[in-house]
Motif scaffolding. Structure first.
Motif, mmCIF file in Angstrom:
data_model
loop_
_atom_site.group_PDB
_atom_site.id
_atom_site.type_symbol
_atom_site.label_atom_id
_atom_site.label_comp_id
_atom_site.label_asym_id
_atom_site.label_seq_id
_atom_site.Cartn_x
_atom_site.Cartn_y
_atom_site.Cartn_z
ATOM 1 N N LEU A 208 -3.088 -4.462 -5.026
ATOM 2 C CA LEU A 208 -2.607 -5.805 -5.360
ATOM 3 C C LEU A 208 -1.166 -5.749 -5.858
ATOM 4 O O LEU A 208 -0.340 -6.589 -5.493
ATOM 5 C CB LEU A 208 -3.514 -6.436 -6.418
ATOM 6 N N GLY A 209 -0.862 -4.760 -6.694
ATOM 7 C CA GLY A 209 0.517 -4.608 -7.138
ATOM 8 C C GLY A 209 1.453 -4.296 -5.985
ATOM 9 O O GLY A 209 2.546 -4.863 -5.878
ATOM 10 N N LEU A 210 1.018 -3.389 -5.085
ATOM 11 C CA LEU A 210 1.838 -3.042 -3.925
ATOM 12 C C LEU A 210 2.059 -4.253 -3.030
ATOM 13 O O LEU A 210 3.181 -4.508 -2.565
ATOM 14 C CB LEU A 210 1.159 -1.918 -3.142
ATOM 15 N N GLY A 211 0.992 -5.009 -2.770
ATOM 16 C CA GLY A 211 1.124 -6.186 -1.916
ATOM 17 C C GLY A 211 2.052 -7.225 -2.499
ATOM 18 O O GLY A 211 2.851 -7.844 -1.771
ATOM 19 N N MET A 212 1.995 -7.425 -3.802
ATOM 20 C CA MET A 212 2.897 -8.382 -4.441
ATOM 21 C C MET A 212 4.345 -7.895 -4.395
ATOM 22 O O MET A 212 5.268 -8.694 -4.186
ATOM 23 C CB MET A 212 2.462 -8.610 -5.888
ATOM 24 N N ARG A 213 4.545 -6.600 -4.585
ATOM 25 C CA ARG A 213 5.909 -6.082 -4.490
ATOM 26 C C ARG A 213 6.462 -6.241 -3.081
ATOM 27 O O ARG A 213 7.642 -6.564 -2.897
ATOM 28 C CB ARG A 213 5.940 -4.601 -4.918
ATOM 29 N N SER A 214 5.614 -6.031 -2.076
ATOM 30 C CA SER A 214 6.080 -6.178 -0.693
ATOM 31 C C SER A 214 6.461 -7.625 -0.390
ATOM 32 O O SER A 214 7.326 -7.876 0.454
ATOM 33 C CB SER A 214 5.000 -5.704 0.277
ATOM 34 N N ALA A 215 5.813 -8.574 -1.072
ATOM 35 C CA ALA A 215 6.103 -9.984 -0.825
ATOM 36 C C ALA A 215 7.360 -10.450 -1.544
ATOM 37 O O ALA A 215 8.087 -11.306 -1.026
ATOM 38 C CB ALA A 215 4.908 -10.843 -1.257
ATOM 39 N N LEU A 216 7.626 -9.907 -2.725
ATOM 40 C CA LEU A 216 8.680 -10.471 -3.569
ATOM 41 C C LEU A 216 9.925 -9.604 -3.705
ATOM 42 O O LEU A 216 10.964 -10.104 -4.143
ATOM 43 C CB LEU A 216 8.114 -10.742 -4.971
ATOM 44 N N LEU A 217 9.852 -8.323 -3.357
ATOM 45 C CA LEU A 217 10.993 -7.444 -3.542
ATOM 46 C C LEU A 217 11.621 -7.080 -2.194
ATOM 47 O O LEU A 217 10.940 -7.059 -1.166
ATOM 48 C CB LEU A 217 10.561 -6.160 -4.272
ATOM 49 N N PRO A 218 12.908 -6.787 -2.197
ATOM 50 C CA PRO A 218 13.574 -6.391 -0.929
ATOM 51 C C PRO A 218 13.058 -5.048 -0.434
ATOM 52 O O PRO A 218 12.504 -4.242 -1.187
ATOM 53 C CB PRO A 218 15.054 -6.333 -1.324
ATOM 54 N N GLU A 234 -2.762 -0.764 5.356
ATOM 55 C CA GLU A 234 -3.627 -0.091 4.393
ATOM 56 C C GLU A 234 -4.028 -1.036 3.262
ATOM 57 O O GLU A 234 -5.173 -1.008 2.793
ATOM 58 C CB GLU A 234 -2.925 1.142 3.819
ATOM 59 N N THR A 235 -3.078 -1.873 2.830
ATOM 60 C CA THR A 235 -3.375 -2.835 1.763
ATOM 61 C C THR A 235 -4.484 -3.788 2.188
ATOM 62 O O THR A 235 -5.461 -4.009 1.457
ATOM 63 C CB THR A 235 -2.108 -3.631 1.397
ATOM 64 N N ILE A 236 -4.324 -4.354 3.380
ATOM 65 C CA ILE A 236 -5.344 -5.280 3.885
ATOM 66 C C ILE A 236 -6.673 -4.559 4.076
ATOM 67 O O ILE A 236 -7.743 -5.096 3.762
ATOM 68 C CB ILE A 236 -4.869 -5.909 5.209
ATOM 69 N N GLY A 237 -6.606 -3.322 4.583
ATOM 70 C CA GLY A 237 -7.835 -2.575 4.844
ATOM 71 C C GLY A 237 -8.610 -2.253 3.579
ATOM 72 O O GLY A 237 -9.831 -2.478 3.506
ATOM 73 N N VAL A 238 -7.931 -1.735 2.549
ATOM 74 C CA VAL A 238 -8.623 -1.351 1.319
ATOM 75 C C VAL A 238 -9.166 -2.577 0.593
ATOM 76 O O VAL A 238 -10.332 -2.601 0.159
ATOM 77 C CB VAL A 238 -7.688 -0.544 0.390
ATOM 78 N N LEU A 239 -8.345 -3.613 0.469
ATOM 79 C CA LEU A 239 -8.821 -4.829 -0.200
ATOM 80 C C LEU A 239 -9.944 -5.480 0.614
ATOM 81 O O LEU A 239 -10.892 -6.041 0.040
ATOM 82 C CB LEU A 239 -7.669 -5.810 -0.395
ATOM 83 N N GLY A 240 -9.844 -5.384 1.946
ATOM 84 C CA GLY A 240 -10.925 -5.916 2.784
ATOM 85 C C GLY A 240 -12.226 -5.171 2.569
ATOM 86 O O GLY A 240 -13.303 -5.776 2.513
ATOM 87 N N LEU A 241 -12.149 -3.845 2.423
ATOM 88 C CA LEU A 241 -13.355 -3.048 2.153
ATOM 89 C C LEU A 241 -13.973 -3.423 0.805
ATOM 90 O O LEU A 241 -15.201 -3.518 0.683
ATOM 91 C CB LEU A 241 -13.016 -1.557 2.188
ATOM 92 N N TRP A 242 -13.137 -3.625 -0.202
ATOM 93 C CA TRP A 242 -13.653 -4.060 -1.504
ATOM 94 C C TRP A 242 -14.316 -5.436 -1.396
ATOM 95 O O TRP A 242 -15.358 -5.689 -2.019
ATOM 96 C CB TRP A 242 -12.525 -4.105 -2.533
ATOM 97 N N ALA A 243 -13.721 -6.321 -0.596
ATOM 98 C CA ALA A 243 -14.307 -7.647 -0.423
ATOM 99 C C ALA A 243 -15.676 -7.567 0.248
ATOM 100 O O ALA A 243 -16.639 -8.207 -0.194
ATOM 101 C CB ALA A 243 -13.364 -8.531 0.400
ATOM 102 N N VAL A 244 -15.766 -6.774 1.319
ATOM 103 C CA VAL A 244 -17.038 -6.633 2.027
ATOM 104 C C VAL A 244 -18.093 -6.013 1.109
ATOM 105 O O VAL A 244 -19.239 -6.483 1.040
ATOM 106 C CB VAL A 244 -16.849 -5.772 3.294
ATOM 107 N N ALA A 245 -17.703 -4.955 0.392
ATOM 108 C CA ALA A 245 -18.653 -4.296 -0.515
ATOM 109 C C ALA A 245 -19.144 -5.267 -1.585
ATOM 110 O O ALA A 245 -20.345 -5.328 -1.888
ATOM 111 C CB ALA A 245 -17.993 -3.080 -1.166
ATOM 112 N N GLY A 246 -18.222 -6.040 -2.140
ATOM 113 C CA GLY A 246 -18.614 -7.001 -3.164
ATOM 114 C C GLY A 246 -19.519 -8.094 -2.634
ATOM 115 O O GLY A 246 -20.502 -8.467 -3.282
ATOM 116 N N LEU A 247 -19.213 -8.602 -1.455
ATOM 117 C CA LEU A 247 -20.021 -9.680 -0.872
ATOM 118 C C LEU A 247 -21.412 -9.198 -0.469
ATOM 119 O O LEU A 247 -22.351 -9.999 -0.400
ATOM 120 C CB LEU A 247 -19.291 -10.267 0.334
#
Length: 278
Positions: A208-218, A234-247
């Motif tokens: 989440l920190g990496l994804g936010m930095r990619s959105a807001l920093l040069p 990788e960001t989408i993949g890992v967070l997607g895996l956490w989402a699937v596991a949680g659901l």
């Protein structure tokens, strides 16, 4: 899925969210952490990393931390508190009540998290220079927020189902603080040994920190990241895996928790709570 339960849950969540704006304790929960963070980051305005204010480089990570904390901790705390006072038992007694209850809590936590993000981000845009602002940045910020909430809220609901007392939720804070420390929120994760970096990459806080930095920093700031890349896939993949596991896990755990709820268990928890107060 029951449409009426969805409507009731959405309405309940919106009402509870509006009520936070009239509650002094909730308002302090919004404002105090943000004021403290902005005060700390203000001392970093003159420090520069790769031509950008150190304060500006820290803000995206803090936004990611806010999403993780809202999804993983805030929802769990709400569920444990309302499990103790009997709210969950009352929801269980209504047809599709648990489903509507969870919808309401999702709306509440999402609203609280988005509010906390706005309260932190808007002043930061004025205080610090170096953000990349545009349609792409805003879409990236929105996308990471949605993906982060989907990845963390089901896990937060699962955590809340495992604890029976608000005091016991304190046990989750220590590992959460540890993850924040090693996940590159306030300084680059590459300063840690490689084995610590691997641990950080298992959990959503880092991504989440990496994804936010990619959105807001040069893009020049990529040189401070692992592999000198924003690693979007990788960001989408890992967070997607956490989402699937949680659901997958959350509904099972929640059903088992609901089956164990009864008037006697709620009464026992209230008695223990009264003993703690006394």
């Amino acid at each position: 899925m029951n449409a009426n339960a969805v409507r009731v849950g959405l309405r309940r969540g919106w009402i509870e969210f509006r009520q936070t704006w009239g509650n002094r304790q909730d308002l302090m929960g919004y404002l105090l952490p943000t004021v403290i963070l902005l005060g700390v980051l203000s001392f970093q305005r003159d420090a520069v990393v790769a031509g950008i204010s150190l304060g500006a480089t820290s803000v995206p990570g803090v936004l990611g931390m806010t999403i993780a904390f809202g999804g993983l901790v805030s929802l769990g705390q709400l569920m444990v508190t309302e499990r103790e006072d009997g709210t969950l038992l009352r929801a269980k007694a209504v047809p599709h009540g648990m489903f509507g209850y969870l919808i309401g809590k999702l709306v509440l936590v999402t609203g609280m998290t988005l509010t906390s993000i706005a309260i932190l981000l808007i002043p930061s845009l004025v205080m610090f220079e170096g953000f990349t602002l545009g349609i792409g940045s805003l879409l990236g910020l929105l996308g990471m927020t949605v993906l982060g909430l989907v990845a963390t809220i089901p896990i937060g609901a699962t955590i809340g189902s495992l604890f029976t007392s608000p005091n016991s939720m304190a046990l989750i804070m220590l590992p959460m603080i540890g993850l924040i420390v090693i996940s590159g929120i306030f300084f680059p994760v590459t300063t840690f040994p490689e084995w610590v970096q691997w641990i950080a990459q298992v959990f959503p806080v880092y991504w989440l920190g990496l994804g936010m930095r990619s959105a807001l920093l040069p893009d020049e700031m990529m040189t401070l990241e692992i592999g000198e890349s924003w690693r979007h896939l990788e960001t989408i993949g890992v967070l997607g895996l956490w989402a699937v596991a949680g659901l997958v896990i959350a509904p099972v755990v929640l059903r088992r928790m609901a089956r164990r709820e009864s008037g006697s268990t709620v009464a026992a928890r209230r008695e223990k709570a009264m003993q703690r107060v006394v």
